[in-house]
Design a protein around this motif. Structure first.
Motif: not given
Length: 64
Positions: A19-21, A28-38, A41-50
């Protein structure tokens, strides 16, 4: 890493399942990257209000 990279990894966790940010230094936009094996996925990191998490100019200036 090149001197003028647009994206900077600010957080990393895990070995087999990673898991990476990443921060876009231009917007300045933050993105969450998640890798599992091969797969991964990458998506915009959001706060509790979306709303996207956006780093301040000061935070961006302090990035590597």
């Amino acid at each position: 890493m090149a001197k003028n990279e647009r994206f900077v990894k600010t957080y990393s966790q895990g070995k087999l399942v990673e898991t990476e940010i990443w921060v876009d230094k231009e917007t300045g936009v933050n993105y969450l990257y998640r890798k599992d094996g091969y797969s991964g996925g990458l998506c915009v990191l959001t706060d509790k209000d979306g709303k996207p998490v956006v780093s301040t100019a000061e935070e961006i200036a302090n990035l590597k």
